[in-house]
Design an enzyme around this catalytic site. Structure first.
Site, PDB file in Angstrom:
ATOM      1  N   HIS A  91      -9.780   0.765   5.156  1.00  0.00           N
ATOM      2  CA  HIS A  91      -8.167   1.358   5.576  1.00  0.00           C
ATOM      3  C   HIS A  91      -8.422   2.099   6.298  1.00  0.00           C
ATOM      4  O   HIS A  91      -9.339   3.170   6.666  1.00  0.00           O
ATOM      5  CB  HIS A  91      -7.186   1.705   4.451  1.00  0.00           C
ATOM      6  CG  HIS A  91      -5.987   2.135   5.258  1.00  0.00           C
ATOM      7  ND1 HIS A  91      -5.488   2.676   5.892  1.00  0.00           N
ATOM      8  CD2 HIS A  91      -4.822   1.059   4.936  1.00  0.00           C
ATOM      9  CE1 HIS A  91      -4.559   2.714   6.550  1.00  0.00           C
ATOM     10  NE2 HIS A  91      -4.225   1.749   5.993  1.00  0.00           N
ATOM     11  N   GLU A 137      -5.482  -4.817  11.181  1.00  0.00           N
ATOM     12  CA  GLU A 137      -4.705  -3.791  10.902  1.00  0.00           C
ATOM     13  C   GLU A 137      -4.976  -2.732  12.136  1.00  0.00           C
ATOM     14  O   GLU A 137      -5.578  -2.485  12.571  1.00  0.00           O
ATOM     15  CB  GLU A 137      -4.652  -2.458  10.062  1.00  0.00           C
ATOM     16  CG  GLU A 137      -3.875  -3.200   8.443  1.00  0.00           C
ATOM     17  CD  GLU A 137      -3.251  -2.091   7.807  1.00  0.00           C
ATOM     18  OE1 GLU A 137      -2.232  -2.790   6.988  1.00  0.00           O
ATOM     19  OE2 GLU A 137      -4.202  -1.840   7.297  1.00  0.00           O
ATOM     20  N   GLU A 151      -7.079   4.922   7.676  1.00  0.00           N
ATOM     21  CA  GLU A 151      -6.563   6.508   7.108  1.00  0.00           C
ATOM     22  C   GLU A 151      -7.484   6.535   7.021  1.00  0.00           C
ATOM     23  O   GLU A 151      -8.435   7.894   6.724  1.00  0.00           O
ATOM     24  CB  GLU A 151      -5.780   6.204   6.661  1.00  0.00           C
ATOM     25  CG  GLU A 151      -3.867   5.954   7.543  1.00  0.00           C
ATOM     26  CD  GLU A 151      -2.889   5.557   6.645  1.00  0.00           C
ATOM     27  OE1 GLU A 151      -2.929   6.115   5.457  1.00  0.00           O
ATOM     28  OE2 GLU A 151      -2.129   5.269   7.408  1.00  0.00           O
ATOM     29  N   GLY A 192       2.056   2.359  11.070  1.00  0.00           N
ATOM     30  CA  GLY A 192       2.972   3.802  10.484  1.00  0.00           C
ATOM     31  C   GLY A 192       4.052   4.224  12.450  1.00  0.00           C
ATOM     32  O   GLY A 192       4.313   4.999  12.377  1.00  0.00           O
ATOM     33  N   ASN A 235       0.631  -1.281   0.559  1.00  0.00           N
ATOM     34  CA  ASN A 235       0.155  -0.289  -0.037  1.00  0.00           C
ATOM     35  C   ASN A 235       1.300   1.097  -0.268  1.00  0.00           C
ATOM     36  O   ASN A 235       1.393   1.417   0.709  1.00  0.00           O
ATOM     37  CB  ASN A 235      -0.604  -0.201   1.503  1.00  0.00           C
ATOM     38  CG  ASN A 235      -1.683   1.200   1.236  1.00  0.00           C
ATOM     39  OD1 ASN A 235      -1.641   2.130   0.576  1.00  0.00           O
ATOM     40  ND2 ASN A 235      -2.478   1.766   2.515  1.00  0.00           N
ATOM     41  N   TRP A 236       1.168   1.891  -1.265  1.00  0.00           N
ATOM     42  CA  TRP A 236       1.814   3.208  -1.518  1.00  0.00           C
ATOM     43  C   TRP A 236       1.185   4.170  -1.176  1.00  0.00           C
ATOM     44  O   TRP A 236       2.054   5.031  -0.961  1.00  0.00           O
ATOM     45  CB  TRP A 236       2.465   3.083  -2.742  1.00  0.00           C
ATOM     46  CG  TRP A 236       3.207   1.785  -3.213  1.00  0.00           C
ATOM     47  CD1 TRP A 236       4.409   1.173  -2.318  1.00  0.00           C
ATOM     48  CD2 TRP A 236       3.508   1.652  -4.695  1.00  0.00           C
ATOM     49  NE1 TRP A 236       4.758   0.357  -3.599  1.00  0.00           N
ATOM     50  CE2 TRP A 236       4.531   1.185  -4.784  1.00  0.00           C
ATOM     51  CE3 TRP A 236       3.243   2.221  -6.077  1.00  0.00           C
ATOM     52  CZ2 TRP A 236       5.139   0.336  -6.250  1.00  0.00           C
ATOM     53  CZ3 TRP A 236       4.373   2.180  -7.022  1.00  0.00           C
ATOM     54  CH2 TRP A 236       4.538   0.143  -7.325  1.00  0.00           C
ATOM     55  N   LYS A 237       0.023   3.983  -0.267  1.00  0.00           N
ATOM     56  CA  LYS A 237      -0.492   5.071  -0.080  1.00  0.00           C
ATOM     57  C   LYS A 237      -0.176   6.527  -0.509  1.00  0.00           C
ATOM     58  O   LYS A 237      -0.564   6.427  -2.070  1.00  0.00           O
ATOM     59  CB  LYS A 237      -0.125   5.382   1.263  1.00  0.00           C
ATOM     60  CG  LYS A 237       0.004   4.541   2.122  1.00  0.00           C
ATOM     61  CD  LYS A 237      -0.231   4.530   4.114  1.00  0.00           C
ATOM     62  CE  LYS A 237      -0.443   3.033   4.592  1.00  0.00           C
ATOM     63  NZ  LYS A 237      -0.659   3.722   6.127  1.00  0.00           N
ATOM     64  N   GLY A 278       2.774  -0.617   4.697  1.00  0.00           N
ATOM     65  CA  GLY A 278       2.347   0.166   3.824  1.00  0.00           C
ATOM     66  C   GLY A 278       3.982   0.862   4.065  1.00  0.00           C
ATOM     67  O   GLY A 278       5.167   0.368   2.729  1.00  0.00           O
ATOM     68  N   GLY A 279       4.660   1.859   4.537  1.00  0.00           N
ATOM     69  CA  GLY A 279       5.950   2.098   4.926  1.00  0.00           C
ATOM     70  C   GLY A 279       6.976   1.768   3.946  1.00  0.00           C
ATOM     71  O   GLY A 279       8.202   1.754   3.236  1.00  0.00           O
ATOM     72  N   SER A 306       3.342  -1.543  10.541  1.00  0.00           N
ATOM     73  CA  SER A 306       4.400  -1.858  10.656  1.00  0.00           C
ATOM     74  C   SER A 306       5.304  -3.293  10.484  1.00  0.00           C
ATOM     75  O   SER A 306       6.292  -3.600  11.187  1.00  0.00           O
ATOM     76  CB  SER A 306       5.188  -1.276  12.246  1.00  0.00           C
ATOM     77  OG  SER A 306       4.820   0.109  12.313  1.00  0.00           O
TER      78      SER A 306
HETATM   79  P1  PGA Z   1       2.678   0.855   7.709  1.00  0.00           P
HETATM   80  O1  PGA Z   1       0.981   0.975   7.359  1.00  0.00           O
HETATM   81  O2  PGA Z   1       3.223  -0.855   7.266  1.00  0.00           O
HETATM   82  O3  PGA Z   1       3.686   1.632   7.430  1.00  0.00           O
HETATM   83  O4  PGA Z   1       2.333   1.045   9.446  1.00  0.00           O
HETATM   84  C1  PGA Z   1       0.102  -0.189   7.057  1.00  0.00           C
HETATM   85  C2  PGA Z   1      -0.916   0.122   6.604  1.00  0.00           C
HETATM   86  O5  PGA Z   1      -1.253   1.196   7.014  1.00  0.00           O
HETATM   87  O6  PGA Z   1      -2.212  -0.659   5.782  1.00  0.00           O
END
Ligand code: PGA
Length: 252
Positions: A96, A168, A98, A174, A10-12, A234-235, A213
């Site tokens: 998600h 999640e 976010e 993050g 997930n590159w956001k 994500g990150g 994470s």
């Molecule tokens: P993260 O994000 O790996 O940066 O913690 C995961 C996500 O939001 O899907």
């Protein structure tokens, strides 16, 4: 039932054209033909068509980070399921944290998006998970069940067959703080059992990803858990080498 591991990037809101070209070049060179692990990349909407071309013949899949629940209409700034399908998406992330937290998406809206993904033949990746206060209060299962129930009521249990759920915990996203393998397994086991209490078949065919994470250093340990079928990253998915190492952790 043996489930193929699934690792999703997930590159956001990261990555522009040149970066994507470079990333895919590096990633594909190193991964070869992905074998026992399914790998899916979710870029920002505007780069889906570029990615679709770059991913031809690579065996890698593509997904979107969000969708609107209508087929078309006067919804400025939104993107529909048929558009995502046409551009080559197989998956779409819905709900998600976010989106829920920063853009006010409700359980009901998330359920409508899940239904739309199903209607337009996209595999939904439904995100669920508690925040820090909810975990501290011991309400993790209640929160996750509420998020699942919202979708169950609208879509029915059969819609979960072959779907993907991403557990999640919001406190792990993050933050660099990962759920322990035992915490992840406990939540994943709860999700699988809850769906199984409605339909064993749906529960068995559904993949449950862990997100929050995930890094190269903790992927293999998470992958060993019985009900962890992959990861939503994500990150750490923003560095091709790191993401590759995470995929390797799930390939075994
Ligand atoms: P993260 O994000 O790996 O940066 O913690 C995961 C996500 O939001 O899907």
């Amino acid at each position: 039932m043996k489930r193929t591991p699934l690792v999703v990037a997930n590159w956001k809101m990261h990555g522009q054209s040149e970066w994507i070209k470079h990333y895919i070049h590096e990633f594909v060179k190193a991964v070869g033909k992905p074998g026992q692990c399914e790998i899916v990349l979710c870029p920002p909407f505007v780069y889906l068509s570029q990615l679709q071309v770059l991913l031809r013949e690579t065996g890698l899949g593509m997904g979107a980070q969000n969708l609107h629940d209508s087929e078309q209409g006067a919804f400025t700034g939104e993107v529909s399921g048929p558009m995502l399908k046409e551009i080559g998406c197989s998956y779409v992330v819905v709900g998600h944290s976010e989106r829920r937290r920063l853009f006010g998406e409700t359980d009901a809206q998330v359920a409508a998006k899940f239904a739309a993904a199903r209607l337009y033949s996209l595999v939904p990746i439904l995100c669920v998970g508690e925040n820090e206060a909810e975990r501290a209060a011991g309400t993790t299962e209640r929160i996750v069940q509420r998020q699942l129930d919202a979708v169950l009521h609208v879509c029915g249990i059969d819609a979960f067959a072959g779907a993907v759920i991403a557990y999640e915990p919001v406190w792990a996203i993050g933050t660099g703080v990962t759920a322990t393998p035992a915490q992840a397994q406990a939540a994943h086991g709860f999700i699988r059992n809850y769906i199984a209490s409605h339909s064993e078949a749906s529960a068995g065919s559904m993949r449950i990803l862990y997100g929050g994470s995930v890094r190269a250093g903790n992927a293999a340990e998470l992958a060993q858990q019985q009900d962890v079928d992959g990861a939503l990253v994500g990150g750490a998915s923003l560095a091709a080498k790191e993401f590759l190492a995470i995929c390797a952790g799930f390939t075994g």
